[in-house]
Design a protein around this motif. Structure first.
Motif, short mmCIF file in Angstrom:
data_model
loop_
_atom_site.label_atom_id
_atom_site.label_comp_id
_atom_site.label_asym_id
_atom_site.label_seq_id
_atom_site.Cartn_x
_atom_site.Cartn_y
_atom_site.Cartn_z
N TYR A 165 43.64 27.10 57.34
CA TYR A 165 44.33 25.85 57.08
C TYR A 165 43.32 24.71 57.18
O TYR A 165 42.36 24.79 57.94
CB TYR A 165 45.45 25.63 58.10
CG TYR A 165 46.52 26.70 58.04
CD1 TYR A 165 47.45 26.72 57.01
CD2 TYR A 165 46.60 27.68 59.03
CE1 TYR A 165 48.44 27.70 56.96
CE2 TYR A 165 47.59 28.67 58.98
CZ TYR A 165 48.50 28.68 57.95
OH TYR A 165 49.46 29.65 57.90
N TYR A 166 43.55 23.65 56.41
CA TYR A 166 42.62 22.53 56.49
C TYR A 166 43.04 21.58 57.60
O TYR A 166 44.20 21.57 58.03
CB TYR A 166 42.49 21.81 55.15
CG TYR A 166 43.77 21.20 54.59
CD1 TYR A 166 44.26 19.98 55.06
CD2 TYR A 166 44.47 21.83 53.56
CE1 TYR A 166 45.41 19.42 54.54
CE2 TYR A 166 45.61 21.27 53.03
CZ TYR A 166 46.08 20.07 53.52
OH TYR A 166 47.22 19.51 53.00
N SER A 194 46.27 26.55 50.87
CA SER A 194 44.90 26.59 51.41
C SER A 194 44.64 27.89 52.15
O SER A 194 43.60 28.52 51.98
CB SER A 194 44.67 25.40 52.34
OG SER A 194 43.41 25.50 52.99
N HIS A 195 45.60 28.30 52.97
CA HIS A 195 45.44 29.54 53.73
C HIS A 195 45.41 30.76 52.82
O HIS A 195 44.63 31.71 53.04
CB HIS A 195 46.55 29.68 54.77
CG HIS A 195 46.28 30.68 55.83
ND1 HIS A 195 46.59 32.02 55.68
CD2 HIS A 195 45.70 30.56 57.06
CE1 HIS A 195 46.23 32.68 56.78
NE2 HIS A 195 45.70 31.81 57.63
N ALA A 223 51.15 19.65 60.31
CA ALA A 223 51.00 19.54 58.86
C ALA A 223 51.67 18.25 58.40
O ALA A 223 52.71 17.86 58.95
CB ALA A 223 51.63 20.76 58.18
N LYS A 237 50.27 26.88 62.11
CA LYS A 237 49.65 25.61 61.76
C LYS A 237 50.57 24.48 62.19
O LYS A 237 51.73 24.41 61.76
CB LYS A 237 49.39 25.54 60.25
CG LYS A 237 48.97 24.16 59.76
CD LYS A 237 47.69 23.68 60.42
CE LYS A 237 47.33 22.25 59.96
NZ LYS A 237 46.14 21.73 60.68
N GLN A 278 49.09 23.19 52.58
CA GLN A 278 48.52 23.91 53.71
C GLN A 278 48.66 25.42 53.51
O GLN A 278 47.72 26.19 53.76
CB GLN A 278 49.21 23.49 55.01
CG GLN A 278 48.80 22.14 55.56
CD GLN A 278 47.42 22.17 56.20
OE1 GLN A 278 46.73 23.17 56.20
NE2 GLN A 278 47.03 21.04 56.77
N VAL A 337 54.08 27.15 59.03
CA VAL A 337 53.41 25.87 58.84
C VAL A 337 54.40 24.79 59.25
O VAL A 337 55.48 24.69 58.66
CB VAL A 337 52.98 25.67 57.37
CG1 VAL A 337 52.35 24.29 57.18
CG2 VAL A 337 52.01 26.78 56.95
#
Length: 491
Positions: free
Chosen positions: A453-454, A446-447, A425, A422, A443, A372
């Motif tokens: 990922y958002y 979220s995953h 971020a 990702k 992040q 990330v």
């Protein structure tokens, strides 16, 4: 003025090795001596000659460098005492001869440590400085990290404080300082004393006086266990560890405070039966190779046990030297705990380098490694390392890029950085390390919870304090951040 080194003694040199610092320090009694000297030789002349000699001897790219002239079976280094003003000028000349990568010399890492403090910082865990790290959000300068126990920590500075004045200068906008290559900020933080005016997260202003001093390095910023649910299912435990340097962890037979601390953290993760792990390396510029291997053994799944971790590539001199054989030996996984994680998340920035990248790269063949990242979505890009060589009666050390590390899949050419899963971020300076609501941590969570990922547009992290036209975070680091990988002697 004559500088001549006897090349017949090269292969009898005795090495003491360090880690990304892999660090052979040569025994001064067996260093090849100059066969002739001039009574007017200065320490700088000696330093220039030594920099040339050891850079040519150790460089991973030695075949690309100008070879010293050989006179009567010895290296004649006279032109480097006369044609260059400083030892740094000599080193920069040689760095400029290494192969080109992205329009610049591939060796952007070798350096001269005139104070001889780097080895002490990584081995003994002692640091000389203020212990404050800063970054820009838009046009405004903020504290991004404070070293535990440092002068900045003792002055009660915190992540997320805005710096409005440095030594009486309030003109600190990103535009102004970038036009000066941030020299004012770097020079101020490198000074003996520092006067700051800051605003805390609540906007309350105060003055801080800092004095540079030596403090015990405490790399661990935060460690905790999150309790989460996944897709409305049962609760799961997620380990979180943030640390900013790979300092020496000693040995199993002689553990130091850092090994004991990491052991305790992973024992806690194991006792909590964590099923996921987040490792926060966003400001970690590297350190000791052995420490990266130690942590890789902690994180790797059981299936990696006894499998290849990484191998070394060096120049012909180092690869043929019996003195270096043990220190450049191939590394294999030795699983040291009961954790059997299928996946690990690393939080990274373009300041994540060297031993941090080695840890990531070594684990990638054996488990799902998720990165990330902020901004360009890449780490720094340093698959190479060096060791410290004492110069001029041990008053200085040179660190010549001398080895490259390759994982079990042959991946070693990430000079442009490791690519994240990702990107973009949002880091949130207004939340501490270990806060599950901080942008980068969120992040990863979220995953873990949803499998995805958002989007950045749904997040407001790091937007506070940024100008309306620019919400990006710009990391401002020391001119020579510890983006390093060093060797320690094999016991």
């Amino acid at each position: 003025m004559k500088r001549i080194f006897n090349i017949a003694l090269i292969f009898s040199v005795v090495f003491v090795i360090y880690s990304c610092k892999k660090d052979p320090i040569i025994d001064r009694e067996t260093i090849p001596r100059e066969t002739e000297t001039d009574i007017n030789d200065s320490n700088e002349d000696l330093l220039k000659d030594s920099v040339y000699y050891y850079t040519y001897l150790y460089s991973l790219w030695s075949p690309s460098l100008t070879a010293p002239t050989v006179v009567n079976g010895a290296f004649d280094l006279r032109k480097f005492s006369t044609n260059y003003k400083t030892a740094e000028d000599v080193l920069n000349f040689l760095i400029g001869q290494t192969p080109v990568n992205n329009g610049r010399p591939i060796d952007r890492f070798s350096f001269l440590d005139r104070d001889g403090t780097v080895s002490s910082e990584l081995q003994a865990g002692n640091t000389l400085g203020m212990g404050i790290h800063v970054s820009y959000i838009g046009q405004d300068l903020y504290v991004s990290m404070v070293d535990v126990g440092s002068p900045a920590d003792r002055a009660s500075l915190k992540r997320g404080f805005q710096i409005t004045s440095i030594n009486g200068n309030a003109n600190l906008s990103y535009t102004t300082q970038a036009a000066q290559n941030f020299d004012y900020i770097f020079d101020a933080f490198a000074g003996a004393n520092l006067a700051l005016v800051v605003k805390d997260r609540g906007g309350i202003q105060s003055s801080k006086q800092l004095t540079r001093s030596i403090y015990q390095t405490e790399p661990v910023l935060s460690d905790t266990v999150f309790r989460l649910t996944k897709n409305s299912g049962p609760e799961l435990a997620v380990g979180y560890l943030a640390f900013n340097s790979f300092v020496d962890v000693g040995t199993a037979q002689n553990p130091n405070y850092m090994r004991q601390q990491f052991d305790a953290i992973f024992d806690k993760f194991q006792s909590n039966n964590i099923q996921e792990l987040i490792v926060d390396l966003r400001y970690n510029g590297g350190g000791i190779v052995n420490t990266a291997a130690f942590l890789a053994n902690k994180i790797a799944p059981k299936s990696a046990d006894k499998q290849l971790m990484f191998t070394y590539k060096t120049n012909n001199f180092l690869s043929s030297s019996a003195a270096f054989k043990a220190s450049f030996a191939t590394e294999y996984f030795v699983k040291t705990n009961a954790l059997n994680l299928p996946r690990v998340y690393f939080l990274v920035t373009n300041s994540t380098a060297s031993s941090s990248e080695l840890l990531i790269n070594s684990l990638s063949p054996y488990m799902d490694v998720q990165l990330v990242a902020t901004n360009n979505g890449r780490t720094y890009g340093k698959p190479v390392g060096f060791f410290g060589q004492s110069l001029v009666d041990k008053k200085a050390e040179i660190f010549v890029t001398s080895f490259q590390l390759t994982n079990s899949q042959g991946n070693s050419d990430y000079f442009n950085g490791l690519v994240a899963n990702k990107t973009n971020a949002r880091e949130d300076f207004f939340k501490d390390f270990g806060d599950p609501e901080e942008g980068m941590i969120k992040q990863a969570i979220s995953h873990i919870q949803t499998g995805s990922y958002y989007s950045a547009s749904s997040a407001n992290a790091a937007s506070r304090g940024a100008s309306s036209g620019d919400q990006s975070i710009k990391l401002i680091q020391h001119k020579r951040l510890n983006r390093d990988m060093f060797i320690l002697k094999k016991k």
